[in-house]
Motif scaffolding. Sequence first.
Motif, PDB file in Angstrom:
ATOM      1  N   SER A   8      27.191  39.066  36.209  1.00 58.39           N
ATOM      2  CA  SER A   8      28.569  38.634  36.021  1.00 58.39           C
ATOM      3  C   SER A   8      29.263  38.662  37.380  1.00 58.39           C
ATOM      4  CB  SER A   8      29.310  39.559  35.044  1.00 58.39           C
ATOM      5  OG  SER A   8      29.627  40.795  35.655  1.00 58.39           O
ATOM      6  N   LEU A   9      30.522  38.231  37.397  1.00 57.63           N
ATOM      7  CA  LEU A   9      31.283  38.258  38.651  1.00 57.63           C
ATOM      8  C   LEU A   9      31.612  39.673  39.093  1.00 57.63           C
ATOM      9  CD1 LEU A   9      33.641  35.228  37.947  1.00 57.63           C
ATOM     10  CD2 LEU A   9      31.862  35.351  39.696  1.00 57.63           C
ATOM     11  N   GLY A  10      31.400  40.629  38.203  1.00 58.53           N
ATOM     12  CA  GLY A  10      31.569  42.022  38.601  1.00 58.53           C
ATOM     13  C   GLY A  10      30.600  42.411  39.705  1.00 58.53           C
ATOM     14  N   GLU A  11      29.474  41.709  39.778  1.00 60.79           N
ATOM     15  CA  GLU A  11      28.480  41.944  40.838  1.00 60.79           C
ATOM     16  C   GLU A  11      29.108  41.736  42.221  1.00 60.79           C
ATOM     17  OE1 GLU A  11      24.547  39.525  42.309  1.00 60.79           O
ATOM     18  OE2 GLU A  11      24.723  39.955  40.152  1.00 60.79           O
ATOM     19  N   VAL A  12      29.962  40.723  42.332  1.00 62.71           N
ATOM     20  CA  VAL A  12      30.623  40.426  43.611  1.00 62.71           C
ATOM     21  C   VAL A  12      31.616  41.532  43.953  1.00 62.71           C
ATOM     22  CG1 VAL A  12      31.911  38.682  44.892  1.00 62.71           C
ATOM     23  CG2 VAL A  12      30.406  37.983  43.026  1.00 62.71           C
ATOM     24  N   ILE A  13      32.373  41.989  42.956  1.00 60.49           N
ATOM     25  CA  ILE A  13      33.361  43.043  43.183  1.00 60.49           C
ATOM     26  C   ILE A  13      32.681  44.346  43.581  1.00 60.49           C
ATOM     27  CG2 ILE A  13      35.181  44.416  42.096  1.00 60.49           C
ATOM     28  CD1 ILE A  13      35.703  41.983  40.262  1.00 60.49           C
ATOM     29  N   ILE A  14      31.606  44.703  42.870  1.00 58.44           N
ATOM     30  CA  ILE A  14      30.894  45.947  43.175  1.00 58.44           C
ATOM     31  C   ILE A  14      30.277  45.897  44.570  1.00 58.44           C
ATOM     32  CG2 ILE A  14      28.895  47.353  42.531  1.00 58.44           C
ATOM     33  CD1 ILE A  14      29.524  46.606  39.600  1.00 58.44           C
ATOM     34  N   ALA A  15      29.731  44.734  44.936  1.00 61.97           N
ATOM     35  CA  ALA A  15      29.161  44.580  46.287  1.00 61.97           C
ATOM     36  C   ALA A  15      30.245  44.758  47.342  1.00 61.97           C
ATOM     37  CB  ALA A  15      28.508  43.209  46.426  1.00 61.97           C
ATOM     38  N   GLY A  16      31.449  44.238  47.056  1.00 66.41           N
ATOM     39  CA  GLY A  16      32.549  44.399  47.995  1.00 66.41           C
ATOM     40  C   GLY A  16      32.994  45.845  48.134  1.00 66.41           C
TER      41      GLY A  16
ATOM     42  N   THR B 189      29.072  32.679  38.045  1.00 66.40           N
ATOM     43  CA  THR B 189      30.209  32.295  37.208  1.00 66.40           C
ATOM     44  C   THR B 189      29.737  31.778  35.857  1.00 66.40           C
ATOM     45  OG1 THR B 189      31.508  31.733  39.176  1.00 66.40           O
ATOM     46  CG2 THR B 189      32.260  30.834  37.067  1.00 66.40           C
ATOM     47  N   LEU B 190      28.698  30.957  35.864  1.00 63.86           N
ATOM     48  CA  LEU B 190      28.143  30.444  34.611  1.00 63.86           C
ATOM     49  C   LEU B 190      27.559  31.583  33.765  1.00 63.86           C
ATOM     50  CD1 LEU B 190      26.403  27.166  35.855  1.00 63.86           C
ATOM     51  CD2 LEU B 190      28.552  27.366  34.584  1.00 63.86           C
ATOM     52  N   ALA B 191      26.918  32.537  34.428  1.00 66.22           N
ATOM     53  CA  ALA B 191      26.373  33.693  33.705  1.00 66.22           C
ATOM     54  C   ALA B 191      27.499  34.520  33.092  1.00 66.22           C
ATOM     55  CB  ALA B 191      25.539  34.555  34.653  1.00 66.22           C
ATOM     56  N   HIS B 192      28.587  34.663  33.837  1.00 67.45           N
ATOM     57  CA  HIS B 192      29.760  35.401  33.359  1.00 67.45           C
ATOM     58  C   HIS B 192      30.339  34.719  32.113  1.00 67.45           C
ATOM     59  CE1 HIS B 192      33.152  38.207  34.371  1.00 67.45           C
ATOM     60  NE2 HIS B 192      33.777  37.392  33.541  1.00 67.45           N
TER      61      HIS B 192
ATOM     62  N   ALA C  15      37.746  39.586  27.047  1.00 70.59           N
ATOM     63  CA  ALA C  15      36.308  39.607  27.332  1.00 70.59           C
ATOM     64  C   ALA C  15      36.002  39.152  28.755  1.00 70.59           C
ATOM     65  CB  ALA C  15      35.568  38.726  26.328  1.00 70.59           C
ATOM     66  N   LEU C  16      36.732  38.156  29.248  1.00 67.62           N
ATOM     67  CA  LEU C  16      36.505  37.667  30.610  1.00 67.62           C
ATOM     68  C   LEU C  16      36.722  38.763  31.645  1.00 67.62           C
ATOM     69  CD1 LEU C  16      38.078  34.103  30.487  1.00 67.62           C
ATOM     70  CD2 LEU C  16      35.820  34.640  31.406  1.00 67.62           C
ATOM     71  N   SER C  17      37.775  39.536  31.462  1.00 67.63           N
ATOM     72  CA  SER C  17      38.047  40.602  32.429  1.00 67.63           C
ATOM     73  C   SER C  17      37.119  41.791  32.222  1.00 67.63           C
ATOM     74  CB  SER C  17      39.509  41.057  32.314  1.00 67.63           C
ATOM     75  OG  SER C  17      39.805  41.480  30.997  1.00 67.63           O
ATOM     76  N   THR C  18      36.825  42.101  30.951  1.00 67.00           N
ATOM     77  CA  THR C  18      35.968  43.251  30.649  1.00 67.00           C
ATOM     78  C   THR C  18      34.517  43.000  31.051  1.00 67.00           C
ATOM     79  OG1 THR C  18      37.415  43.711  28.757  1.00 67.00           O
ATOM     80  CG2 THR C  18      35.330  44.889  28.833  1.00 67.00           C
ATOM     81  N   ALA C  19      34.093  41.742  31.046  1.00 67.51           N
ATOM     82  CA  ALA C  19      32.692  41.417  31.365  1.00 67.51           C
ATOM     83  C   ALA C  19      32.294  41.857  32.764  1.00 67.51           C
ATOM     84  CB  ALA C  19      32.456  39.916  31.202  1.00 67.51           C
ATOM     85  N   THR C  20      33.274  42.023  33.644  1.00 66.65           N
ATOM     86  CA  THR C  20      32.932  42.431  35.013  1.00 66.65           C
ATOM     87  C   THR C  20      32.258  43.799  35.054  1.00 66.65           C
ATOM     88  OG1 THR C  20      35.182  43.293  35.298  1.00 66.65           O
ATOM     89  CG2 THR C  20      34.775  41.062  36.074  1.00 66.65           C
ATOM     90  N   ILE C  21      32.589  44.675  34.082  1.00 70.28           N
ATOM     91  CA  ILE C  21      31.967  46.010  34.104  1.00 70.28           C
ATOM     92  C   ILE C  21      30.497  45.941  33.721  1.00 70.28           C
ATOM     93  CG2 ILE C  21      34.174  47.109  33.552  1.00 70.28           C
ATOM     94  CD1 ILE C  21      32.957  47.693  30.749  1.00 70.28           C
ATOM     95  N   GLY C  22      30.069  44.813  33.166  1.00 67.70           N
ATOM     96  CA  GLY C  22      28.665  44.671  32.803  1.00 67.70           C
ATOM     97  C   GLY C  22      27.735  44.797  33.992  1.00 67.70           C
TER      98      GLY C  22
END
Length: 244
Positions: free
Chosen positions: A195-203, A49-52, A181-188
Amino acid sequence: MIRRISVACLCIVVLAFLLMPDMFRPVLQPLVAEGMPPIYDRANLLMLTLAHLGLVVAAIIPSAILAVSLAIFVSRPAGSEFLPLSRALTNFGQTFPPVAVLALTVPLLGFGLWPTLLALFLYGLLPIFENTLAAFVTLSPSVREAAAAMGMTPRQRLWRVELPLALPLILEGGRIATIIALSTATIGSTVAARSLGEVIIAGLNSNNLAFILQGGILTAALALLISEVFSFVIRRLQYTQQAR
């Protein structure tokens, strides 16, 4: 009052989940198949979350500096002829999909942080530029005339009069850009940016609904909380200006 209580409760829940995620295990356990972890365990959620948030801040600050500077420049008589060019530059970030930016820049910048920062930087330009430009264009001429009558130089008028009056609208543009930016950062995370996108992709990869919800809800909660912070500051500025 109800709004403040709701925001405080949301903040407490988010902090509790980030600091003590195992407390929420009974809530998330029914969402996963037997033997699958209900809490994301491949990295520390607080660190992610802090990295995001760090990713967003690192992109939005330079984006805001450039957008505000451009808007101030083209709102001056000497820079008015550059308005179409400035609009074209700031619009480019919104019309060019972030995924395409990542795809094009990875061969040049490599995987990780920099392609994501560039995509977020470009995406933040338009709302901040347009809000700043609107703030300066709609500023009453009588305000500038009064400042000039007091003997202020153009630079003094800008820093002491125009910018303070324009600040609420500039911050509104910053609020919009930050939420985007907060929502778009997940694609990073598709190019190995933390970023928190890592959690979504893992799921998605493991068919784990609990992971997907953790990443998505945390991102949405951060967007809501940061939006409220911006809104509070904007309201205070507007109140202060009206009270003068």
